[in-house]
Design an enzyme around this catalytic site. Structure first.
Site, PDB file in Angstrom:
ATOM      1  N   GLU A   1       0.835  -1.217   0.000  1.00  0.00           N
ATOM      2  CA  GLU A   1       0.000   0.000   0.000  1.00  0.00           C
ATOM      3  C   GLU A   1       0.861   1.256   0.000  1.00  0.00           C
ATOM      4  O   GLU A   1       0.629   2.182  -0.791  1.00  0.00           O
ATOM      5  CB  GLU A   1      -0.912   0.021   1.235  1.00  0.00           C
TER       6      GLU A   1
ATOM      7  N   ASN B   1       1.371   3.907  -3.065  1.00  0.00           N
ATOM      8  CA  ASN B   1       1.021   5.324  -2.893  1.00  0.00           C
ATOM      9  C   ASN B   1       2.139   6.244  -3.355  1.00  0.00           C
ATOM     10  O   ASN B   1       1.878   7.256  -4.017  1.00  0.00           O
ATOM     11  CB  ASN B   1       0.698   5.620  -1.422  1.00  0.00           C
TER      12      ASN B   1
ATOM     13  N   ARG C   1      -9.273   3.916  -7.769  1.00  0.00           N
ATOM     14  CA  ARG C   1      -8.663   3.785  -6.441  1.00  0.00           C
ATOM     15  C   ARG C   1      -9.796   3.832  -5.413  1.00  0.00           C
ATOM     16  O   ARG C   1     -10.770   4.555  -5.577  1.00  0.00           O
ATOM     17  CB  ARG C   1      -7.658   4.909  -6.183  1.00  0.00           C
TER      18      ARG C   1
HETATM   19  N1  LIG Z   1       3.056   9.056  -0.902  1.00  0.00           N
HETATM   20  C1  LIG Z   1       2.033   9.913  -1.164  1.00  0.00           C
HETATM   21  N2  LIG Z   1       2.283  11.083  -1.822  1.00  0.00           N
HETATM   22  C2  LIG Z   1       1.282  11.946  -2.093  1.00  0.00           C
HETATM   23  N3  LIG Z   1      -0.022  11.734  -1.792  1.00  0.00           N
HETATM   24  C3  LIG Z   1      -0.332  10.590  -1.141  1.00  0.00           C
HETATM   25  C4  LIG Z   1       0.673   9.623  -0.789  1.00  0.00           C
HETATM   26  N4  LIG Z   1       0.061   8.595  -0.150  1.00  0.00           N
HETATM   27  C5  LIG Z   1      -1.243   8.908  -0.095  1.00  0.00           C
HETATM   28  N5  LIG Z   1      -1.507  10.100  -0.686  1.00  0.00           N
HETATM   29  C6  LIG Z   1      -2.829  10.777  -0.761  1.00  0.00           C
HETATM   30  O1  LIG Z   1      -3.685  10.194   0.209  1.00  0.00           O
HETATM   31  C7  LIG Z   1      -4.874   9.680  -0.420  1.00  0.00           C
HETATM   32  C8  LIG Z   1      -5.353   8.446   0.314  1.00  0.00           C
HETATM   33  O2  LIG Z   1      -4.421   7.360   0.192  1.00  0.00           O
HETATM   34  P1  LIG Z   1      -4.956   5.861   0.290  1.00  0.00           P
HETATM   35  O3  LIG Z   1      -3.834   4.933   0.020  1.00  0.00           O
HETATM   36  O4  LIG Z   1      -5.687   5.686   1.562  1.00  0.00           O
HETATM   37  O5  LIG Z   1      -6.039   5.775  -0.879  1.00  0.00           O
HETATM   38  P2  LIG Z   1      -5.769   5.725  -2.474  1.00  0.00           P
HETATM   39  O6  LIG Z   1      -4.337   5.464  -2.753  1.00  0.00           O
HETATM   40  O7  LIG Z   1      -6.334   6.956  -3.068  1.00  0.00           O
HETATM   41  O8  LIG Z   1      -6.646   4.476  -2.909  1.00  0.00           O
HETATM   42  P3  LIG Z   1      -6.250   2.909  -2.721  1.00  0.00           P
HETATM   43  O9  LIG Z   1      -5.043   2.853  -1.840  1.00  0.00           O
HETATM   44  O10 LIG Z   1      -7.449   2.291  -2.094  1.00  0.00           O
HETATM   45  O11 LIG Z   1      -5.979   2.405  -4.079  1.00  0.00           O
HETATM   46  C9  LIG Z   1      -4.491   9.454  -1.862  1.00  0.00           C
HETATM   47  O12 LIG Z   1      -5.609   9.507  -2.724  1.00  0.00           O
HETATM   48  C10 LIG Z   1      -3.502  10.605  -2.110  1.00  0.00           C
HETATM   49  O13 LIG Z   1      -4.196  11.807  -2.387  1.00  0.00           O
HETATM   50 MG   LIG Z   2      -3.321   3.922  -1.842  1.00  0.00          MG
END
Ligand SMILES: Nc1ncnc2c1ncn2[C@@H]1O[C@H](COP(=O)(O)OP(=O)(O)OP(=O)(O)O)[C@@H](O)[C@H]1O
Ligand SMILES: [Mg+2]
Lengths: 148, 105
Positions: free
Chosen positions: A48, A52, A107
């Site tokens: 995860e 990200n 996502r």
């Molecule tokens: N390393 C990162 N750099 C920049 N933004 C991030 C990062 N990690 C998370 N985010 C932000 O936080 C939000 C939530 O992250 P999360 O992993 O919970 O959900 P997601 O990645 O959008 O969906 P999923 O993980 O279910 O595919 C993301 O949509 C993004 O906007």
């Molecule tokens: Mg994610």
């Protein structure tokens, strides 16, 4: 807390490395002989965080993701995933289940929720324009055939 | 990650095999959507028995296929997910849109 062993790797933010990072976690943790379930939890949380960094952090840029894994005293696993990507504006909001900035890419907004529930501790540090660091810890259960 | 897709009496069956992550999700999405479009089935069965890993990218994949199936008023069933993958599914509440079933083969 004393570190018994550790590994650090750095890799370019390309999606094949999601799988590679999971394989590194499995390989490094053989020495603590985790249960199938513990290993699955940690692999999922790492996947995860690395995803990200690749999907969100380096959306508009290129760079490396750093993965550090430590084995601490008392069978505690420490994991740090760091990118120097775009950073997160509102960490609290980003960590809310179902919150995503990329719904059109299918996502689910569940990455942080998965990290939270599969690990014991989750800490996120981020600054817009500088990048994001995710630190997670999980204590493994006792193991009879543990090496001293 | 590989996927075998075939039609059976009960519906369109997609047998997934290997690790589901963001890296392979796009390819899976295209293959399954192509088969949905061609067959317009009433039921899509996603067979998870041979899946060895899945993170939230897999949840996005299931949600997206559910939306595709909705356009044909069809349903989605998740079949035989291994325990640790079921835990990711439970956490996401995916059961509200796709039933998880365990059947012996
Ligand atoms: N390393 C990162 N750099 C920049 N933004 C991030 C990062 N990690 C998370 N985010 C932000 O936080 C939000 C939530 O992250 P999360 O992993 O919970 O959900 P997601 O990645 O959008 O969906 P999923 O993980 O279910 O595919 C993301 O949509 C993004 O906007
Ligand atoms: Mg994610």
């Amino acid at each position: 807390m004393n570190t018994r062993n550790q590994i650090k790797i750095s890799f370019p933010a390309i999606s094949i490395n999601e799988r590679v990072s999971r394989a590194v976690v499995s390989a490094f943790l053989v020495q603590v002989d985790p249960t199938v379930e513990e290993l699955a939890d940690i692999r999922t949380a790492v996947s995860e965080a690395v995803t990200n960094s690749i999907v969100h952090g380096y959306r508009k840029s290129e760079g490396n993701v750093d993965l550090q894994i430590k084995i601490l005293e008392n069978r505690e696993v420490y994991i740090r995933i760091k990118d120097r990507g775009c950073g997160i504006e509102d960490i609290k909001k980003a960590m809310e289940p179902l919150y995503t900035t990329a719904p059109e890419e299918e996502r689910a907004g569940l990455g942080f929720a998965v990290m939270q529930s599969f690990m014991d501790k989750l800490h996120v540090r981020s600054k817009v324009g500088e990048g994001t660091t995710v630190i997670m810890r999980k204590k493994l259960g006792d193991n009879q055939c543990q090496t001293k | 990650m590989a996927v075998k897709i075939y039609t059976a009496q009960e519906g369109l069956i997609a047998v997934l095999d290997g690790e589901i992550d963001h890296h392979c999700a796009q390819d899976l999405r295209e293959k399954i959507d192509q088969a949905i479009m061609e067959n317009q089935p009433e039921l899509l069965i996603l067979d998870f028995q041979q899946v060895t890993f899945m993170d939230s990218s897999g949840i996005g994949l299931i949600m997206g296929r559910y939306k595709q199936m909705c356009t044909y008023s069809g349903n989605v069933i998740i079949r035989n997910p291994p325990l640790h993958i079921k835990r990711v599914m439970k956490l996401s509440g995916i059961e509200r849109i796709a039933k998880i079933e365990t059947i012996k083969i």
